[in-house]
Design a protein around this motif. Structure first.
Motif, mmCIF file in Angstrom:
data_model
loop_
_atom_site.group_PDB
_atom_site.id
_atom_site.type_symbol
_atom_site.label_atom_id
_atom_site.label_comp_id
_atom_site.label_asym_id
_atom_site.label_seq_id
_atom_site.Cartn_x
_atom_site.Cartn_y
_atom_site.Cartn_z
ATOM 1 N N GLU A 65 0.854 -1.182 0.000
ATOM 2 C CA GLU A 65 0.000 0.000 0.000
ATOM 3 C C GLU A 65 0.885 1.225 0.000
ATOM 4 N N VAL A 66 0.401 2.280 -0.636
ATOM 5 C CA VAL A 66 1.176 3.514 -0.679
ATOM 6 C C VAL A 66 0.330 4.589 -0.027
ATOM 7 N N GLU A 67 0.873 5.215 0.986
ATOM 8 C CA GLU A 67 0.080 6.141 1.794
ATOM 9 C C GLU A 67 0.690 7.532 1.788
ATOM 10 N N TYR A 68 -0.165 8.531 1.665
ATOM 11 C CA TYR A 68 0.275 9.891 1.965
ATOM 12 C C TYR A 68 0.486 9.944 3.468
ATOM 13 N N ALA A 69 1.657 10.355 3.903
ATOM 14 C CA ALA A 69 1.970 10.363 5.334
ATOM 15 C C ALA A 69 0.937 11.156 6.125
ATOM 16 N N SER A 70 0.468 12.263 5.544
ATOM 17 C CA SER A 70 -0.467 13.134 6.254
ATOM 18 C C SER A 70 -1.805 12.452 6.516
ATOM 19 N N GLU A 71 -2.228 11.583 5.616
ATOM 20 C CA GLU A 71 -3.485 10.860 5.803
ATOM 21 C C GLU A 71 -3.285 9.699 6.773
ATOM 22 N N PHE A 72 -2.203 9.009 6.571
ATOM 23 C CA PHE A 72 -1.898 7.816 7.363
ATOM 24 C C PHE A 72 -1.818 8.151 8.850
ATOM 25 N N ARG A 73 -1.166 9.284 9.167
ATOM 26 C CA ARG A 73 -0.908 9.587 10.577
ATOM 27 C C ARG A 73 -2.182 9.924 11.338
ATOM 28 N N TYR A 74 -3.195 10.396 10.647
ATOM 29 C CA TYR A 74 -4.389 10.855 11.357
ATOM 30 C C TYR A 74 -5.539 9.872 11.377
ATOM 31 N N ARG A 75 -5.415 8.756 10.624
ATOM 32 C CA ARG A 75 -6.653 8.003 10.519
ATOM 33 C C ARG A 75 -6.675 6.691 11.293
ATOM 34 N N ASN A 76 -5.877 6.554 12.320
ATOM 35 C CA ASN A 76 -5.904 5.351 13.137
ATOM 36 C C ASN A 76 -5.746 4.109 12.261
ATOM 37 N N PRO A 77 -4.657 4.034 11.529
ATOM 38 C CA PRO A 77 -4.479 2.949 10.561
ATOM 39 C C PRO A 77 -4.317 1.587 11.254
ATOM 40 N N VAL A 78 -4.717 0.560 10.552
ATOM 41 C CA VAL A 78 -4.578 -0.797 11.096
ATOM 42 C C VAL A 78 -3.141 -1.269 10.851
ATOM 43 N N ILE A 79 -2.418 -1.481 11.928
ATOM 44 C CA ILE A 79 -1.041 -1.968 11.811
ATOM 45 C C ILE A 79 -0.987 -3.315 12.515
ATOM 46 N N GLN A 80 -0.387 -4.300 11.857
ATOM 47 C CA GLN A 80 -0.307 -5.610 12.485
ATOM 48 C C GLN A 80 1.119 -6.103 12.502
ATOM 49 N N THR A 81 1.389 -7.060 13.370
ATOM 50 C CA THR A 81 2.739 -7.635 13.385
ATOM 51 C C THR A 81 3.029 -8.190 11.989
ATOM 52 N N GLY A 82 4.244 -7.970 11.556
ATOM 53 C CA GLY A 82 4.587 -8.436 10.223
ATOM 54 C C GLY A 82 4.438 -7.347 9.182
ATOM 55 N N ASP A 83 3.908 -6.198 9.565
ATOM 56 C CA ASP A 83 3.843 -5.079 8.611
ATOM 57 C C ASP A 83 5.196 -4.376 8.559
ATOM 58 N N VAL A 84 5.607 -4.101 7.361
ATOM 59 C CA VAL A 84 6.854 -3.355 7.178
ATOM 60 C C VAL A 84 6.503 -2.013 6.557
ATOM 61 N N ILE A 85 7.003 -0.949 7.160
ATOM 62 C CA ILE A 85 6.775 0.377 6.589
ATOM 63 C C ILE A 85 8.054 0.834 5.910
ATOM 64 N N ILE A 86 7.945 1.238 4.668
ATOM 65 C CA ILE A 86 9.093 1.865 4.013
ATOM 66 C C ILE A 86 8.807 3.358 3.952
ATOM 67 N N ALA A 87 9.589 4.125 4.708
ATOM 68 C CA ALA A 87 9.423 5.581 4.734
ATOM 69 C C ALA A 87 10.395 6.168 3.718
ATOM 70 N N ILE A 88 9.850 6.946 2.771
ATOM 71 C CA ILE A 88 10.698 7.492 1.704
ATOM 72 C C ILE A 88 10.756 9.008 1.865
ATOM 73 N N SER A 89 11.954 9.551 1.951
ATOM 74 C CA SER A 89 12.085 10.998 2.131
ATOM 75 C C SER A 89 13.459 11.482 1.702
ATOM 76 N N GLN A 90 13.478 12.514 0.908
ATOM 77 C CA GLN A 90 14.749 13.123 0.547
ATOM 78 C C GLN A 90 15.378 13.750 1.776
ATOM 79 N N SER A 91 14.643 14.668 2.399
ATOM 80 C CA SER A 91 15.204 15.461 3.503
ATOM 81 C C SER A 91 15.351 14.662 4.793
ATOM 82 N N GLY A 92 14.458 13.692 4.961
ATOM 83 C CA GLY A 92 14.422 12.976 6.233
ATOM 84 C C GLY A 92 13.814 13.812 7.344
ATOM 85 N N GLU A 93 13.242 14.964 7.003
ATOM 86 C CA GLU A 93 12.701 15.871 8.011
ATOM 87 C C GLU A 93 11.228 16.206 7.778
ATOM 88 N N THR A 94 10.591 15.640 6.786
ATOM 89 C CA THR A 94 9.191 15.956 6.515
ATOM 90 C C THR A 94 8.330 15.578 7.729
#
Ligand code: M6R
Length: 366
Positions: free
Chosen positions: A81-110
């Motif tokens: 799944e590909v998520e806009y960080a701004s939507e993901f952070r606010y909507r109480n997303p379902v996270i389960q063991t075994g989920d891997v998040i790949i955070a992509i950022s040039q600046s690393g500060e967004t």
């Protein structure tokens, strides 16, 4: 400091053969047919057994995540799944063991991306960072990661960071796919070679910059643009539209080409340039008919094509060509003419391409 270029954006576009090479260097060994990435090797079990991968990012980095969705699903058969960080952070997303998040950022500060991964981490997700700036917040919060090694990106429009993100994401997908056995040795080796050839092919695309500058002159007064692509190139259409908006202030929209009939085709008239990302792949014939539909409504067709494509050359009003490549890798080439087109249109309009109005290089507030 601009290395003889008029703007950082142009310098950074032209640096890509080097930055992509730097990103692959020490990792991808085409003659040995291997890819080494300690962040992946050290966590291979966790990554290959991921139930699901969630790409979390904003803007251009989100587009890199979207390309990666197609690539990971194809090569690793892991749902993505590909998520806009701004939507993901606010909507109480379902996270389960075994989920891997790949955070992509040039600046690393967004800010949105940082908070999103912090929250997911609290809920037990494994966080893998694909970050350009070493020592940045996102790099530090991640459990593991791979830097993109593109060097400092100064232009507000992200260019070289995008292609480096793609290079890293392709390498991860190839490693996981091969380790899982969802791709065999032959395809693995073939794609390693394809990646190895990217820097040289990008250099070839850059040689056609004066042709793209001419096109920019021709289309600079258009008030709207539509960008269309399918499959691996759909995110490239989105990225082309974003680059144009940021740099030239021309309204542009990116769509999957087949969605055209579900609304955007109503916009087509003589004054509308429609940019097709139409490099040769499994969807080529479908794009040909999409382009014919635009022509039938008197729209202008501008196409990024694979060199020697007589069919598209015939239909299109104007073309920008890139060397042939495997369809998975093609986004790294197809995006280059679109970066140049946005740059030269902004330049032709006399705008401040390195610091477009209202935009900040890194968005550290929400
Ligand atoms: O530093 P990041 O990659 O996290 O930044 C994400 C976006 O803010 C960034 O890509 C933005 O969309 C650029 N201006 C695109 O050119």
């Amino acid at each position: 400091e601009k290395g003889g270029f008029d703007h950082f954006m142009l310098k950074e576009i032209f640096e890509q053969p080097t930055t992509i090479f730097d990103c692959l260097r020490g990792r991808l060994d085409a003659s040995a047919g291997t890819i080494r990435m300690s962040g992946v090797d050290d966590n291979l079990d966790m990554l290959t057994n991921a139930r699901r991968i969630i790409m979390v990012a904003c803007g251009t980095s989100w587009h890199a995540g979207l390309v990666a969705e197609y690539v990971f699903e194809e090569l690793c058969r892991i749902p993505v799944e590909v998520e806009y960080a701004s939507e993901f952070r606010y909507r109480n997303p379902v996270i389960q063991t075994g989920d891997v998040i790949i955070a992509i950022s040039q600046s690393g500060e967004t800010a949105d991306t940082l908070v999103a991964i912090d929250k997911a981490k609290e809920q037990g997700a494994f966080i893998f960072g694909v970050v350009n700036v070493v020592g940045s917040s996102i790099a530090r919060v991640s459990h593991a990661g791979a830097h993109t090694h593109a060097g400092p990106e100064i232009g507000v429009a992200s260019t070289k960071a995008f292609t480096a993100q793609l290079a890293v994401l392709y390498m991860i997908a190839l490693k996981l796919g091969y380790a899982k056995g969802t791709i065999g040795m032959e395809r693995y080796t073939h794609l390693i070679n394809e990646l190895h050839m990217v820097p040289e092919k990008v250099a070839t695309v850059l040689e056609s910059s004066s042709r793209i500058k001419e096109l920019a002159e021709k289309y600079k007064d258009s008030t709207d643009f539509l960008y269309l692509g399918r499959g691996f190139n759909f995110p490239v259409a989105l990225e082309g539209a974003l680059k144009l908006k940021e740099i030239s202030y021309i309204h542009a929209e990116g769509y999957p080409a087949a969605e055209m009939k579900h609304g955007p085709i109503a916009l087509v008239e003589e004054t509308l340039p429609v940019v097709f990302v139409a490099t040769k792949d499994a969807y080529h014939e479908k794009l040909v008919s999409n382009a014919q539909e635009i022509k039938a409504r008197r729209g202008k067709v501008v196409a990024v094509i694979t060199e020697d494509d007589p069919v598209f050359t015939e239909i299109a009003d104007d073309t920008m060509s890139v060397p042939a490549a495997d369809e998975l890798i093609a986004p790294m080439l197809g995006v280059i003419p679109l970066q140049l087109l946005a740059y030269y249109i902004g330049l032709a309009k006399g705008l401040d391409v390195d610091k477009p109005r209202n935009l900040a290089k890194s968005v550290t507030v929400e």
